[in-house]
Design an enzyme around this catalytic site. Structure first.
Site, PDB file in Angstrom:
ATOM      1  N   CYS A 129      27.248  -9.340 -11.600  1.00 30.17           N
ATOM      2  CA  CYS A 129      28.580 -10.284 -12.001  1.00 30.17           C
ATOM      3  C   CYS A 129      28.355 -11.600 -11.873  1.00 30.17           C
ATOM      4  O   CYS A 129      27.299 -12.091 -11.182  1.00 30.17           O
ATOM      5  CB  CYS A 129      29.660  -9.714 -11.472  1.00 30.17           C
ATOM      6  N   CYS A 166     -18.506 -17.475  -6.844  1.00 28.14           N
ATOM      7  CA  CYS A 166     -17.884 -17.447  -8.257  1.00 28.14           C
ATOM      8  C   CYS A 166     -16.360 -16.927  -8.004  1.00 28.14           C
ATOM      9  O   CYS A 166     -15.467 -17.538  -8.383  1.00 28.14           O
ATOM     10  CB  CYS A 166     -18.433 -17.060  -9.187  1.00 28.14           C
ATOM     11  N   ASP A 200       3.213  19.179   3.874  1.00 26.33           N
ATOM     12  CA  ASP A 200       4.441  19.624   3.514  1.00 26.33           C
ATOM     13  C   ASP A 200       4.293  20.949   3.091  1.00 26.33           C
ATOM     14  O   ASP A 200       2.903  21.423   2.698  1.00 26.33           O
ATOM     15  CB  ASP A 200       5.156  19.098   2.673  1.00 26.33           C
ATOM     16  N   ASP A 211       4.880  16.509  -2.095  1.00 25.86           N
ATOM     17  CA  ASP A 211       5.145  16.463  -3.412  1.00 25.86           C
ATOM     18  C   ASP A 211       6.671  16.528  -3.989  1.00 25.86           C
ATOM     19  O   ASP A 211       7.143  16.068  -5.046  1.00 25.86           O
ATOM     20  CB  ASP A 211       4.695  17.807  -4.295  1.00 25.86           C
ATOM     21  N   ASP A 221       9.942  14.026   0.589  1.00 29.20           N
ATOM     22  CA  ASP A 221       8.564  13.888   1.178  1.00 29.20           C
ATOM     23  C   ASP A 221       8.248  12.357   1.228  1.00 29.20           C
ATOM     24  O   ASP A 221       7.489  11.968   2.022  1.00 29.20           O
ATOM     25  CB  ASP A 221       7.531  14.420   0.638  1.00 29.20           C
TER      26      ASP A 221
END
Length: 803
Positions: free
Chosen positions: A18, A88, A500, A687, A691
């Site tokens: 805003c 370089c 997990d 997954d 997690d």
């Protein structure tokens, strides 16, 4: 304040909602010392600031972030030609860091690329490329880079090498022929006088330096004059010294003592030939190192059969949009991500999962661009195109990892920053010592030039990036994506892997097995609530009620790690674990515990606060989970399982998998503490959305590619398939790459440490040998080739197989 002294920075801001945000952001910027003017635009969420010292771009961005309007960052990739050594890359990085709006830079010698992180809107790719070009390199924004530039460079190198060799061969034979054929010199001197031979050598070597060897002079001398010498400077000074000394001996011999009148034209020419030959071999090896990216890019067809008013028309991929229908013929490669609308087939997804067996596809099934269709025709509805496809995201992840700079590279960078100046100083010292203590000017020149040539830091600069390039590319082919290059180093040091459970060690597709009491009405209510959730257990309940008329739910609210509730048919229905019900679950506790002992997850159901039943959901263990855990154990790693599931369910699954360390009933926030409690060196594998905090908190987060986008974004390593054995493969690749880097660094530094003193003649007083400039050039070229060849061995890495 003088307008001419003001710098201008532009930012793209987040959090702008805003007009008050505009005023607040402007006020914050104007309050910074040195800011003369600040304008914030809500329409395009940008800020433009004009400032002078002490204000800096980074400080302005930090002030915006503190105020709640963080400046967005973006990445620009530059293709940089002309980088030949670590010095370089250091100079390219310094030039880019000095440009306005640049946050971080990583130049990669092996990939000939510079990855530049900038404040979005504050830097322009073309201006950055121009700054690098002004510093003596050829840089272009990668999008506008010539895709054939590397092939063109290789052709030019080969042409110049052949030209240099042709011009050098007569010179080499004249000077070295006597060592191969006794009497050759006497025969040659009978035909042509020595003076004429030296003049002929001068002409031929001048042509070598003026044309094939010109690249060393036009880059090396300006770099030396700027006080930033590089490999080209070493070659230019070394060959130039040999050529200049020989020219004096040829045209003004009276300026030299009689004993010092010798020529070293062949040394200057042979050095150029050998270094060019080494660069040809490097260019070819770099091409092989980037083969993984080229292979991935080649997986996407250039055209697809698009449905239109005139039927199926072969159409360029760039013209296809989400929602279009395309046809894939038998044996064809699927061009884009989509969903099958018609037809049945089996699709080879080995490029994604590594699985050799094709996967059956029918209407409603997703397919991925780059995979190969089997024997049936498929009609697809396109869902993702361009940079949003799975294949494009994989390529982006691999490129990002290949351009990464590992922590170990920081030490190399610090050393190489001072290495070339130190070598030049050592060469001067060598010449001085030989002039003072040696037999004369000739020996001093040979020693000084040999030091300059043998010490080129090419191998140092290539040691780390080329291993990263090959290793991450091979990892992608094995189904492992390193989203952040640093994870490649960190993963090699982990001592524990924490998993997990749901969707990671188990299939993640639970099925409803029991309902007590067996009431279709309660199942209807449960399915109405769970239809609003994306949790795997929720999907199992919904699938179990597919045959029922499920009502709609309102006011849905989920409590992560506990359960969910909603209004259904005027009643508040609550489902979840026992901890979802502070008042307890009453006599249903016994039923739930019975399910848990069987490895099933109990889900209690309450209507208007009263628990009326319990559902049981079972999630089968993945077939490869137990072998993966055994493989990790064989690699010397400890394995844990951290899950939010009930204690008895978790213990039952852990027992089936052979796990001793099982922590259950852990809330999403608690997983972070559970990971940290296991000490340093922990990789976490998950997954799901819940997690993500643990993936971010672990030393290395590993996400399954079959998981949620949030989990993948939080992880540093992504397994394209869902097989747990991929974790073992990721660690195996990480260890192999870091071992390869250590070998390269030991060789690169050991080579210089051992041969610079030999080139300087340190062994001569002891009766030992001294390297000639020609042998020094050959050894220098071979050192880079050794590093590249050693890194290319990583292409033979294989996935870890279950024991």
């Amino acid at each position: 304040m003088d307008d001419a002294l003001l710098a201008t920075a532009r930012f793209r801001l987040d959090g702008m909602t805003c007009a008050s945000c505009v005023a607040r952001a402007e006020r914050v910027l104007k309050a910074q010392p040195g800011v003369a003017e600040a304008r914030v635009n809500l329409a395009d969420e940008s800020a433009e600031v004009r400032f002078a010292s002490p204000a800096q771009t980074a400080g302005l961005a930090a002030a915006l972030e503190r105020a709640g309007y963080p400046a967005r960052q973006t990445q620009i990739t530059l293709a940089v030609e002309g980088m030949t050594c670590a010095a370089c890359t250091g100079r390219v990085e310094r030039v880019l860091r000095a440009q306005p709006g640049v946050v971080a830079v990583s130049a990669n010698l092996a990939a000939r690329r510079a990855m530049v992180t900038v404040w979005d809107g504050a830097a322009n790719a073309d201006r950055l490329a121009a700054a690098v070009t002004r510093a003596g390199f050829a840089a272009t924004a990668q999008d506008s880079a010539d895709p054939t530039a590397r092939d063109t460079e290789l052709r030019q190198l080969r042409r110049d090498t052949w030209l240099a060799a042709a011009l050098t061969l007569p010179v080499f034979l004249v000077e070295m022929g006597g060592h191969m054929l006794p009497g050759f010199h006497h025969w040659l001197m009978g035909l042509v006088s020595q003076d004429r031979l030296w003049v002929a050598q001068f002409v031929l070597v001048a042509l070598v330096l003026a044309f094939p060897g010109r690249r060393f002079i036009v880059k090396g001398i300006p770099a030396l004059l700027r006080g930033a010498p590089d490999m080209n400077s070493l070659v230019a000074v070394g060959t130039g010294a040999a050529f200049a000394y020989s020219s004096v001996a040829t045209f003004a011999p009276h300026l030299l003592p009689a004993t010092a009148r010798a020529v070293y034209f062949e040394a200057a020419a042979v050095i150029v030939v050998l270094i060019l030959l080494g660069r040809v071999m490097e260019a070819k090896a770099r091409g092989r190192a980037g083969a993984a990216i080229a292979g991935l890019i080649g997986l996407q067809p250039a055209t697809a059969r698009l449905e239109g008013p005139e039927g199926w028309v072969e159409t360029p991929i760039a013209q296809i949009r989400p929602g279009d229908r395309i046809m894939v013929l038998p044996g064809g490669r699927i061009p884009l991500d989509g969903v099958v609308e018609a037809g049945q087939s089996a699709v080879d997804e080995a490029m994604l999962t590594g699985e050799a067996l094709p996967v059956a596809k029918a209407p409603g099934d997703p397919v991925t661009g780059g995979t190969v269709n089997g024997t049936g025709s498929l009609v697809l509805r396109v869902t993702q195109v361009g940079q949003d496809t799975v294949l494009a995201r994989i390529i982006a992840m691999v490129e990002q990892a290949q351009g990464a700079k590992l922590p170990v590279q920081a030490l190399v960078d610090r050393i190489t920053l001072w290495f070339v100046p130190a070598v030049m100083a050592l060469a001067v010292l060598t010449v001085a010592l030989w002039l003072i203590f040696g037999p004369g000017l000739t020996q001093a020149l040979v020693a000084g030039v040999s030091v300059l040539i043998i010490a080129c830091p090419c191998a140092m600069g290539l040691a780390t990036p080329v291993s990263i390039m090959v290793g991450t590319g091979r990892a992608a082919e094995l189904g492992v994506l390193f989203r952040r290059g640093e994870a490649l180093q960190t993963l090699s040091t982990v001592s524990r892997v924490a998993f997990d459970k749901t969707g990671t060690l188990t299939e993640g597709r639970p099925v409803l097995t029991d309902l007590k009491p067996a009431s279709p009405h309660l199942l209807r209510l449960a399915a109405a609530v769970e239809a609003q959730s994306e949790h795997p257990l929720a999907r199992a309940v919904v699938a179990g009620a597919a045959h029922l008329d499920v009502p709609s739910a309102t006011e849905f609210r989920a409590t992560p790690g506990h359960g969910a509730e909603a209004m259904v048919e005027g009643q508040r229905v609550t489902l979840g674990a026992a901890r979802m019900f502070p008042q307890g679950v009453g006599h249903w506790q016994r039923e739930g515990e019975g399910f848990a002992v069987q490895g099933k997850t109990p889900v209690y159901l309450a209507v208007d606060g009263k628990v009326l039943g319990v559902l049981a959901v079972a999630d089968a263990v993945k077939p490869g989970a137990a072998p993966a855990i055994r493989a990790l154990g064989a690699m010397g790693l400890q394995v844990s399982m951290i899950t939010g599931d009930a204690q008895r369910v978790a213990l039952a699954i852990g027992s089936e998998l052979g796990l001793n360390d099982v922590e259950a009933e852990v809330l999403p926030g608690g997983k972070v503490e559970a990971v940290r409690a296991r000490g340093p060196g922990v990789a976490f594998v998950g997954d799901g959305i819940n997690d993500a905090p643990a993936l971010a908190a672990a030393d290395v987060g590993i996400a399954l590619g079959t998981g949620t986008d949030i989990a993948i974004e939080a992880a540093e390593v992504v397994l394209i398939g869902g097989a747990p054995i991929g974790v073992a493969t990721a660690i195996h690749v990480s260890r192999a790459v870091m071992r390869n880097i250590r070998q390269n660094l030991i060789w690169a530094f050991g080579y210089n440490a051992a041969l610079i003193p030999v080139a300087a003649g340190a062994l001569v007083p002891l009766g030992g040998p001294q390297l000639s400039p020609m042998l020094a050039a050959g050894a220098m070229a071979l050192s880079s080739v050794f590093v590249l060849t050693n890194a290319l061995r990583l292409r033979r890495l294989r996935a870890v197989e279950a024991p």
